[in-house]
Design a protein around this motif. Structure first.
Motif, PDB file in Angstrom:
ATOM      1  N   VAL A 233      -2.631 -13.985  15.351  1.00 16.47           N
ATOM      2  CA  VAL A 233      -2.729 -13.991  13.889  1.00 16.47           C
ATOM      3  C   VAL A 233      -1.929 -15.162  13.330  1.00 16.47           C
ATOM      4  CG1 VAL A 233      -3.095 -11.504  13.652  1.00 16.47           C
ATOM      5  CG2 VAL A 233      -0.759 -12.417  13.661  1.00 16.47           C
ATOM      6  N   ASN A 234      -2.272 -15.549  12.103  1.00 19.01           N
ATOM      7  CA  ASN A 234      -1.537 -16.627  11.455  1.00 19.01           C
ATOM      8  C   ASN A 234      -0.304 -16.090  10.737  1.00 19.01           C
ATOM      9  OD1 ASN A 234      -2.553 -15.495   9.036  1.00 19.01           O
ATOM     10  ND2 ASN A 234      -4.315 -16.876   9.034  1.00 19.01           N
ATOM     11  N   THR A 235       0.464 -17.000  10.180  1.00 16.59           N
ATOM     12  CA  THR A 235       1.730 -16.633   9.531  1.00 16.59           C
ATOM     13  C   THR A 235       1.503 -15.697   8.354  1.00 16.59           C
ATOM     14  OG1 THR A 235       2.763 -18.713  10.201  1.00 16.59           O
ATOM     15  CG2 THR A 235       3.761 -17.553   8.350  1.00 16.59           C
ATOM     16  N   GLN A 236       0.445 -15.949   7.569  1.00 14.52           N
ATOM     17  CA  GLN A 236       0.177 -15.098   6.409  1.00 14.52           C
ATOM     18  C   GLN A 236      -0.059 -13.653   6.826  1.00 14.52           C
ATOM     19  OE1 GLN A 236      -1.185 -18.076   7.148  1.00 14.52           O
ATOM     20  NE2 GLN A 236      -2.158 -19.029   5.347  1.00 14.52           N
ATOM     21  N   SER A 237      -0.779 -13.458   7.930  1.00 14.15           N
ATOM     22  CA  SER A 237      -1.064 -12.100   8.395  1.00 14.15           C
ATOM     23  C   SER A 237       0.205 -11.405   8.882  1.00 14.15           C
ATOM     24  CB  SER A 237      -2.110 -12.136   9.513  1.00 14.15           C
ATOM     25  OG  SER A 237      -3.361 -12.556   9.017  1.00 14.15           O
ATOM     26  N   ALA A 238       1.027 -12.121   9.653  1.00 14.37           N
ATOM     27  CA  ALA A 238       2.265 -11.536  10.159  1.00 14.37           C
ATOM     28  C   ALA A 238       3.233 -11.221   9.023  1.00 14.37           C
ATOM     29  CB  ALA A 238       2.928 -12.477  11.167  1.00 14.37           C
TER      30      ALA A 238
ATOM     31  N   LEU B 256      -5.677  -5.495  11.811  1.00 14.09           N
ATOM     32  CA  LEU B 256      -6.489  -4.478  11.138  1.00 14.09           C
ATOM     33  C   LEU B 256      -6.142  -4.392   9.658  1.00 14.09           C
ATOM     34  CD1 LEU B 256      -6.582  -1.478  13.668  1.00 14.09           C
ATOM     35  CD2 LEU B 256      -8.393  -3.126  13.161  1.00 14.09           C
ATOM     36  N   THR B 257      -4.863  -4.327   9.341  1.00 13.13           N
ATOM     37  CA  THR B 257      -4.462  -4.205   7.933  1.00 13.13           C
ATOM     38  C   THR B 257      -4.799  -5.469   7.161  1.00 13.13           C
ATOM     39  OG1 THR B 257      -2.630  -2.816   8.707  1.00 13.13           O
ATOM     40  CG2 THR B 257      -2.589  -3.487   6.408  1.00 13.13           C
ATOM     41  N   ASN B 258      -4.690  -6.624   7.827  1.00 14.06           N
ATOM     42  CA  ASN B 258      -4.965  -7.890   7.148  1.00 14.06           C
ATOM     43  C   ASN B 258      -6.442  -8.127   6.878  1.00 14.06           C
ATOM     44  OD1 ASN B 258      -2.666 -10.011   6.580  1.00 14.06           O
ATOM     45  ND2 ASN B 258      -2.010  -8.773   8.338  1.00 14.06           N
ATOM     46  N   ILE B 259      -7.310  -7.285   7.410  1.00 11.47           N
ATOM     47  CA  ILE B 259      -8.719  -7.338   7.011  1.00 11.47           C
ATOM     48  C   ILE B 259      -8.821  -7.220   5.495  1.00 11.47           C
ATOM     49  CG2 ILE B 259     -10.893  -6.042   7.057  1.00 11.47           C
ATOM     50  CD1 ILE B 259     -10.252  -5.319   9.969  1.00 11.47           C
ATOM     51  N   TYR B 260      -7.880  -6.491   4.897  1.00 12.68           N
ATOM     52  CA  TYR B 260      -7.945  -6.196   3.460  1.00 12.68           C
ATOM     53  C   TYR B 260      -6.916  -6.981   2.650  1.00 12.68           C
ATOM     54  CZ  TYR B 260     -11.125  -2.616   4.929  1.00 12.68           C
ATOM     55  OH  TYR B 260     -12.204  -1.968   5.474  1.00 12.68           O
ATOM     56  N   ARG B 261      -6.366  -8.053   3.249  1.00 16.47           N
ATOM     57  CA  ARG B 261      -5.460  -8.919   2.478  1.00 16.47           C
ATOM     58  C   ARG B 261      -6.248  -9.612   1.370  1.00 16.47           C
ATOM     59  NH1 ARG B 261      -3.990 -14.156   4.240  1.00 16.47           N
ATOM     60  NH2 ARG B 261      -4.379 -13.529   6.410  1.00 16.47           N
TER      61      ARG B 261
ATOM     62  N   LEU C 179       0.347  -7.935   0.705  1.00 11.22           N
ATOM     63  CA  LEU C 179      -1.044  -8.260   1.021  1.00 11.22           C
ATOM     64  C   LEU C 179      -1.915  -8.481  -0.214  1.00 11.22           C
ATOM     65  CD1 LEU C 179      -1.444  -5.454   3.693  1.00 11.22           C
ATOM     66  CD2 LEU C 179      -1.624  -7.889   4.214  1.00 11.22           C
ATOM     67  N   LYS C 180      -1.410  -8.030  -1.372  1.00 14.41           N
ATOM     68  CA  LYS C 180      -2.225  -7.999  -2.595  1.00 14.41           C
ATOM     69  C   LYS C 180      -3.488  -7.172  -2.344  1.00 14.41           C
ATOM     70  CE  LYS C 180      -0.520 -12.305  -4.624  1.00 14.41           C
ATOM     71  NZ  LYS C 180       0.571 -12.483  -3.649  1.00 14.41           N
ATOM     72  N   LEU C 181      -3.260  -6.015  -1.750  1.00 20.29           N
ATOM     73  CA  LEU C 181      -4.338  -5.072  -1.423  1.00 20.29           C
ATOM     74  C   LEU C 181      -4.364  -4.001  -2.501  1.00 20.29           C
ATOM     75  CD1 LEU C 181      -6.384  -3.433   0.176  1.00 20.29           C
ATOM     76  CD2 LEU C 181      -4.560  -2.813   1.782  1.00 20.29           C
ATOM     77  N   ARG C 182      -5.412  -4.016  -3.316  1.00 15.73           N
ATOM     78  CA  ARG C 182      -5.488  -3.116  -4.469  1.00 15.73           C
ATOM     79  C   ARG C 182      -6.836  -2.394  -4.497  1.00 15.73           C
ATOM     80  NH1 ARG C 182      -5.597  -7.389  -8.674  1.00 15.73           N
ATOM     81  NH2 ARG C 182      -6.623  -8.424  -6.908  1.00 15.73           N
ATOM     82  N   TYR C 183      -6.894  -1.379  -5.333  1.00 20.28           N
ATOM     83  CA  TYR C 183      -8.175  -0.715  -5.584  1.00 20.28           C
ATOM     84  C   TYR C 183      -8.362  -0.569  -7.089  1.00 20.28           C
ATOM     85  CZ  TYR C 183      -5.894   3.740  -6.734  1.00 20.28           C
ATOM     86  OH  TYR C 183      -5.139   4.723  -7.335  1.00 20.28           O
ATOM     87  N   LYS C 184      -9.631  -0.574  -7.490  1.00 17.22           N
ATOM     88  CA  LYS C 184      -9.979  -0.467  -8.906  1.00 17.22           C
ATOM     89  C   LYS C 184     -10.171   0.997  -9.234  1.00 17.22           C
ATOM     90  CE  LYS C 184     -12.817  -3.529 -10.431  1.00 17.22           C
ATOM     91  NZ  LYS C 184     -14.069  -4.304 -10.713  1.00 17.22           N
ATOM     92  N   GLY C 185      -9.248   1.551 -10.003  1.00 21.84           N
ATOM     93  CA  GLY C 185      -9.303   2.953 -10.390  1.00 21.84           C
ATOM     94  C   GLY C 185      -9.665   3.123 -11.851  1.00 21.84           C
ATOM     95  N   GLU C 186      -9.592   4.349 -12.323  1.00 22.21           N
ATOM     96  CA  GLU C 186      -9.946   4.637 -13.718  1.00 22.21           C
ATOM     97  C   GLU C 186      -8.960   4.018 -14.695  1.00 22.21           C
ATOM     98  OE1 GLU C 186     -10.125   8.842 -13.824  1.00 22.21           O
ATOM     99  OE2 GLU C 186     -11.885   8.981 -12.521  1.00 22.21           O
ATOM    100  N   ASN C 187      -7.714   3.798 -14.215  1.00 17.17           N
ATOM    101  CA  ASN C 187      -6.676   3.237 -15.081  1.00 17.17           C
ATOM    102  C   ASN C 187      -6.342   1.795 -14.720  1.00 17.17           C
ATOM    103  OD1 ASN C 187      -6.326   5.740 -16.461  1.00 17.17           O
ATOM    104  ND2 ASN C 187      -5.157   6.483 -14.704  1.00 17.17           N
ATOM    105  N   GLY C 188      -7.346   1.068 -14.227  1.00 20.66           N
ATOM    106  CA  GLY C 188      -7.122  -0.330 -13.884  1.00 20.66           C
ATOM    107  C   GLY C 188      -6.929  -0.528 -12.392  1.00 20.66           C
ATOM    108  N   ASN C 189      -6.352  -1.669 -12.022  1.00 21.14           N
ATOM    109  CA  ASN C 189      -6.145  -2.019 -10.624  1.00 21.14           C
ATOM    110  C   ASN C 189      -4.774  -1.537 -10.153  1.00 21.14           C
ATOM    111  OD1 ASN C 189      -8.609  -3.307 -10.816  1.00 21.14           O
ATOM    112  ND2 ASN C 189      -7.721  -5.341 -11.094  1.00 21.14           N
ATOM    113  N   ASN C 190      -4.748  -0.896  -8.986  1.00 20.68           N
ATOM    114  CA  ASN C 190      -3.510  -0.332  -8.449  1.00 20.68           C
ATOM    115  C   ASN C 190      -3.331  -0.736  -6.999  1.00 20.68           C
ATOM    116  OD1 ASN C 190      -2.991   1.691 -10.789  1.00 20.68           O
ATOM    117  ND2 ASN C 190      -5.077   2.160 -10.128  1.00 20.68           N
ATOM    118  N   LEU C 191      -2.067  -0.818  -6.557  1.00 22.49           N
ATOM    119  CA  LEU C 191      -1.793  -1.092  -5.150  1.00 22.49           C
ATOM    120  C   LEU C 191      -2.159   0.122  -4.312  1.00 22.49           C
ATOM    121  CD1 LEU C 191       1.682  -2.882  -5.388  1.00 22.49           C
ATOM    122  CD2 LEU C 191      -0.498  -3.928  -4.734  1.00 22.49           C
TER     123      LEU C 191
END
Length: 421
Positions: free
Chosen positions: A202-207, A238-243, A366-378
């Motif tokens: 993996v690259n530095t960003q992923s680690a 695996l987790t960085n798939i969603y970075r 990772l800036k991994l968020r989801y779009k919920g009813e109250n906006g974007n959340n981690l």
């Protein structure tokens, strides 16, 4: 890493949580808040100047249209000075942001309220046990003698090819290893985990995204020419798939599993506890990773714990589950359960899995968020070993030896194709 907003709103609670970890630098939280105020001031100053400059630019355009060239040129001269100020402010803001990130990277996650106080593994809390740590007859052999006698694993050949900690699996030893990998993957996919084959570097960003950097830099193998790191666990790719990904809430939960070899330098590990398969530089592991809504993550953690309990039960191994104390908790974790199996011939418990909830600590990096009813959340991220093979294999060999040889657990016979070694 922790969110600055969380530190600001929960400063006393954050320091109390870090004290449970025996964290030696709680003043970093105060420094972070001061630096963030300075950063915000620079940001405001920059935005104000940019806004002023944009207004003047529009005014210059209008003056040129009206034939007021002299006035327009005078204002244009003024904006040239603004450009230098803007550049200086952008550089100053970048320095503040970089320093703020450096400080945040030094602060571990805040433990969950369930985490017991303590300074070392001696203070971990046993929350479940299954099977007896029975005493073996004096004729019982540790796995490093068994594998030599049965020609299953050659540690000396691994030293010749690479070095200590890189064993060579042979014959039924290699077949047993492959059987375990397939068994774990099949069991994981049967309960909804999607199988992935990720890269092993993996690259530095992923680690950095999952917290291996900068905290564990000295424990990873580093390919300096390409600036890639050999993975210490498949949790990283695996987790960085969603970075840098924004998920829709109906895409959650994400459930992934993967088999990979894993590479760890294990610097500073010496003595009798590292003999044989107990601690290696290269080893095989099957991992499970989850991405969850915050309100669902602790139920997901319990589900992962129950799943791994089922795996160990089917392997007919005595095991126990520990809730790690603050002093033994990993840097990125809020709450961790360790699974330990009993290795009978060694008369000791060996860790074979850690199951952890990181809450937003990884997803913030990772800036991994989801779009919920109250906006974007981690999102919340979780991972667990299901399972790490070396110590599992060591325990299977030691616990299931009898006068006929080494018995294969019933659940594994369809995978090995034989009942005894």
């Amino acid at each position: 890493m922790l969110q600055v907003s969380y530190i600001s709103e929960n400063l006393a609670a954050a320091k109390e949580g870090l004290a449970k970890r025996n964290f030696k630098s709680p003043q970093l939280l105060d420094e972070i808040l001061v630096l963030d105020q300075e950063r915000r001031a620079k940001q405001t100053e920059l935005e104000t100047l940019l806004s002023t400059s944009n207004k003047i630019s529009k005014e210059i355009g209008e003056l040129y249209k009206q034939g007021e060239k002299q006035k327009a040129d005078a204002l244009k001269e003024q904006t040239n000075g603004h450009k230098e100020e803007i550049k200086a402010l952008q550089e100053a803001l970048g320095e503040k942001e970089e320093k703020l990130a450096e400080l945040l990277y030094q602060v571990p996650n805040i433990p969950n309220d369930l985490v017991p106080k303590g300074s070392s593994e001696a203070d971990n809390l046993t929350v479940f046990s299954c099977g007896e740590a029975k005493k073996m007859p004096e004729t019982a052999k540790p796995h490093w003698d068994l594998v030599k006698e049965k020609d299953l694993i050659d540690f000396e050949l691994g030293v010749k090819i690479t070095g200590a900690g890189f064993p060579v699996y042979k014959g039924k030893g290699a077949r047993y290893q492959r059987a375990l990998i397939n068994f774990f993957l099949d069991r994981n996919t049967s309960v909804g985990y999607q199988e992935i084959q990720p890269p092993h570097l993996v690259n530095t960003q992923s680690a950095t995204g999952t917290g291996q950097l900068p905290d564990k830099e000295g424990q990873m193998y580093h390919s300096t020419l390409d600036d890639f790191y050999l993975i210490p666990t498949s949790e990283v790719p695996l987790t960085n798939i969603y970075r840098d990904v924004l998920l829709n809430q109906d895409q959650l939960p994400v459930k992934l599993t993967a088999y990979t070899p894993c590479f760890r330098r294990e610097a500073g590990s010496y003595g009798k506890d590292v003999r044989g398969l107990n601690r290696l530089h290269q080893f095989d592991k099957v991992e499970i990773v989850r991405v969850e809504k915050p309100e669902d993550s602790y139920a997901a953690l319990e589900e992962m714990v129950e799943h791994i309990k089922g795996l160990l039960t089917d392997l007919e191994l005595p095991f126990r589950i520990l809730r790690l104390c603050g002093g033994d908790l990993g840097f990125t974790s809020c709450l961790t359960y360790d699974f330990e199996v009993y290795c009978a011939a060694q008369d000791k418990w060996l860790e074979v899995s850690s199951v952890s909830n990181f809450e937003t600590f990884q997803s913030n990096r990772l800036k991994l968020r989801y779009k919920g009813e109250n906006g974007n959340n981690l999102c919340h991220t979780l991972n667990g070993s299901a399972l790490a093979l070396p110590r599992i294999l060591a325990s299977l060999l030691e616990n299931h030896q009898d006068e006929k040889g080494i018995r294969i657990p019933k659940a594994l016979v369809p995978y090995t194709g034989f009942e005894y070694i």
